[in-house]
Design an enzyme around this catalytic site. Structure first.
Site, short mmCIF file in Angstrom:
data_model
loop_
_atom_site.label_atom_id
_atom_site.label_comp_id
_atom_site.label_asym_id
_atom_site.label_seq_id
_atom_site.Cartn_x
_atom_site.Cartn_y
_atom_site.Cartn_z
N ARG A 30 10.98 -6.26 10.44
CA ARG A 30 10.75 -6.56 9.03
C ARG A 30 11.73 -5.84 8.29
O ARG A 30 11.91 -4.66 8.55
CB ARG A 30 9.23 -6.32 8.71
CG ARG A 30 8.41 -7.00 9.22
CD ARG A 30 6.80 -6.68 8.79
NE ARG A 30 5.88 -7.34 9.68
CZ ARG A 30 4.55 -7.19 9.32
NH1 ARG A 30 4.03 -6.59 8.33
NH2 ARG A 30 3.77 -8.04 10.07
N ARG A 40 6.47 3.54 7.84
CA ARG A 40 7.04 2.04 7.57
C ARG A 40 8.44 1.61 8.15
O ARG A 40 9.21 2.59 7.75
CB ARG A 40 7.24 1.95 6.10
CG ARG A 40 7.55 0.55 5.51
CD ARG A 40 7.65 0.47 3.97
NE ARG A 40 7.23 -0.79 3.74
CZ ARG A 40 6.29 -1.09 2.87
NH1 ARG A 40 5.56 0.09 2.36
NH2 ARG A 40 5.76 -2.21 2.15
N GLU A 86 -2.76 1.28 6.65
CA GLU A 86 -3.11 0.08 7.11
C GLU A 86 -2.55 -0.06 8.59
O GLU A 86 -1.41 0.05 8.86
CB GLU A 86 -2.44 -0.85 6.07
CG GLU A 86 -2.92 -2.46 6.60
CD GLU A 86 -2.02 -3.22 5.63
OE1 GLU A 86 -1.70 -2.85 4.41
OE2 GLU A 86 -1.85 -4.48 6.16
N SER A 104 -4.53 -6.37 9.86
CA SER A 104 -5.01 -7.36 8.57
C SER A 104 -5.54 -8.36 9.50
O SER A 104 -5.01 -9.10 10.42
CB SER A 104 -3.80 -7.95 7.76
OG SER A 104 -3.33 -7.21 6.95
N ARG A 138 1.42 3.24 13.27
CA ARG A 138 0.51 4.06 12.36
C ARG A 138 -0.76 4.31 13.24
O ARG A 138 -1.46 5.37 13.04
CB ARG A 138 0.07 3.24 11.03
CG ARG A 138 1.31 3.03 10.18
CD ARG A 138 0.67 2.08 9.20
NE ARG A 138 1.97 1.72 8.18
CZ ARG A 138 1.87 0.60 7.50
NH1 ARG A 138 1.01 -0.01 7.14
NH2 ARG A 138 3.00 0.42 6.70
#
Length: 425
Positions: free
Chosen positions: A261, A276, A348, A351, A389
């Site tokens: 990403r 990140r 996070e 999802s 994470r």
RNA sequence: GGAGGGAUGGCUGAGUGGACGAAAGCACUGGUCUUGAAAACCAGCGACGGGAGACUGUCCGUGGGUUCGAAUCCCACUCCCUCCGCCA
């Protein structure tokens, strides 16, 4: 993609859904306008084509009888010119219509909380309590430095910031977690393991909804027309693109892939260490299901993801994302966040989303219902879970005052019997 | 990278300019027969779109072209197979 019939028949519901997620509702009017023009053109050009087909057949018959057809051929040639002009117009209008349709996000599920930003997200459950320390817990960066688990400086030398280099036990921990999660999903949760390509073409990216909206967030190999996948969702959901699935639903698939990403515009906030990054590993779960069952399938998908974290003994909470915070293609989405003591914050790691028929419609993924009628499936996916994470949480929660890190029991067999990471110097 | 062959419905596969949305077989669905099943026989059976409907359009890998008319001829591209080369 939304069903255009819904926009024709109930445009207000669509407008309302789009507004609730902070999206532009005026696109509905563009769609209706293009749609009307397109249908008028189609009716016209199809009548002409019908005439031409009839006359062409007559010409064939007349020629067989040896009659002269020159005059009638000339008149059909004129019709052909009209037809091709109208065809071009119809095609251009169809292209315009498609472009708008592809840019419209999914409508929120009726149970998705309404709100324009993350403040409206609802915490629906919490598992465990944030761990208390009788010393000041270190961040994963400090722990990793001390135990030589990763080396960000050298990674930056060969690639750039945001591309982690795991070393030694750190690299092994990464591999152990992937193996642990895949084993869990395949042996206990009923998923079939797949190992897909890590690059996908534009059609695949459009099918799952990354294109056209997220073009800037993806690494693009322009020369080959390929993109590095931002998630395994793309290749795994596209397995059945443009197909009528001929096996019984539901289909459960799981895959490990790295994810790439660009995180354009994300610099500055939360970018240190592993929080990140531009490349990370993830185990993903993807489901193709009967539309009537997708609500229940989302709940069980969430349970599968939670199971990973429960077995690792981690504290987490689950959020139901609000209409303004769910992703472009999602109708409903749960986020799972791990407690990270070194960050003193929630991170996070998963999802879990129900896309309903939004992706299926874009990608042409269908099945035959009990009456043999071809219908779009519902697709879902969930991280099960994202690695960096997770590593942060394991290190920060497992840290001891002496600087070592105690590993979760379930990982010990995957770590070759290692129970505790200690400084080897 | 080079040479050749190929791409047609759920599958196999015929079709080289006109009655072809497409033969035939298999699979599937319904029926007849049967106590039941099998076999046999009969019938049905692609997708997507437009239209209130009658009906109609598009689709034979993709995109262009030729033609009154294209699955069929021409051009480009993609993918698959075989052989050669290279290679983890």
């Amino acid at each position: 993609m939304l069903d255009i019939k819904l926009l024709r028949e109930d445009p207000d519901t669509v407008r309302q859904g789009l507004k609730s997620r902070g999206a532009d509702a005026d696109v509905v009017d563009s769609v209706l306008e293009f749609d009307e023009i397109r249908r008028a053109l189609l009716t016209k050009v199809e009548a002409l084509k019908g005439d031409r087909n009839k006359v062409s057949k007559d010409i064939g018959a007349a020629k067989k009888r040896g009659e002269d057809t020159a005059a009638i051929q000339a008149s059909v040639r004129e019709m052909g010119e009209k037809i091709s002009a109208l065809d071009k117009q119809a095609q251009a209008t169809t292209d315009d219509l498609n472009a708008v349709m592809l840019s419209i996000p999914n409508l929120p599920h009726e149970t998705t909380p309404i709100g324009l930003d993350e403040s409206a997200n609802e915490t629906i459950k919490q598992h465990g309590e944030p761990k208390q320390f009788d010393f000041k817990p270190l961040t994963h960066i400090e722990i990793g430095d001390n135990l030589k688990l990763f080396d960000f400086a050298r990674a930056a030398k060969m690639t750039g910031a945001g591309f982690p280099l795991f070393m030694g036990v750190g690299a092994k921990l990464e591999r152990a977690l992937i193996q642990f999660m895949l084993d869990l999903h395949t042996t206990e949760h009923g998923y079939l393991e797949v190992s897909p390509p890590f690059l996908c073409n534009a059609d695949a990216m459009t099918g799952t909804g990354q294109l056209p909206k997220m073009a800037d967030d993806m690494y693009n190999l322009a020369e080959d027309g390929l993109y590095l996948i931002p998630t395994a969702e793309v290749p795994v959901t596209n397995i059945y693109r443009e197909e009528i699935i001929d096996q019984e639903l539901p289909v459960y698939l799981t895959a490990y892939t790295p994810c790439f990403r660009r995180e354009a515009g994300a610099a500055g906030k939360m970018t240190r260490g592993l929080l990140r990054v531009h490349q990370f590993d993830k185990v993903e779960m993807v489901k193709y299901v009967d539309p009537a069952k997708s609500d229940a399938e989302l709940e069980s998908l969430l349970v599968n993801a939670e199971d990973v974290l429960q077995r690792l003994g981690l504290c987490y909470r689950v959020l139901s994302l609000c209409s303004g915070d769910i992703s472009f293609a999602a109708s409903k989405c749960y986020d799972i966040e791990l407690w990270a003591p070194g960050q003193n914050d929630w991170l996070e790691v998963s999802s879990c989303s129900n896309f309903r028929d939004f992706q299926a419609r874009r990608a042409g993924i269908r099945y035959r219902d009990e009456n043999g009628k071809v219908r779009f499936v519902h697709t879902l996916n969930g991280s099960g879970v994202a690695l960096p994470r997770l590593v942060v949480a394991i290190l920060e929660n497992g840290q001891q005052e002496d600087g070592s890190v105690v590993l979760p029991d379930v990982l010990v067999p995957y770590m070759g019997g290692l129970k505790k990471i200690v400084n080897s110097e």
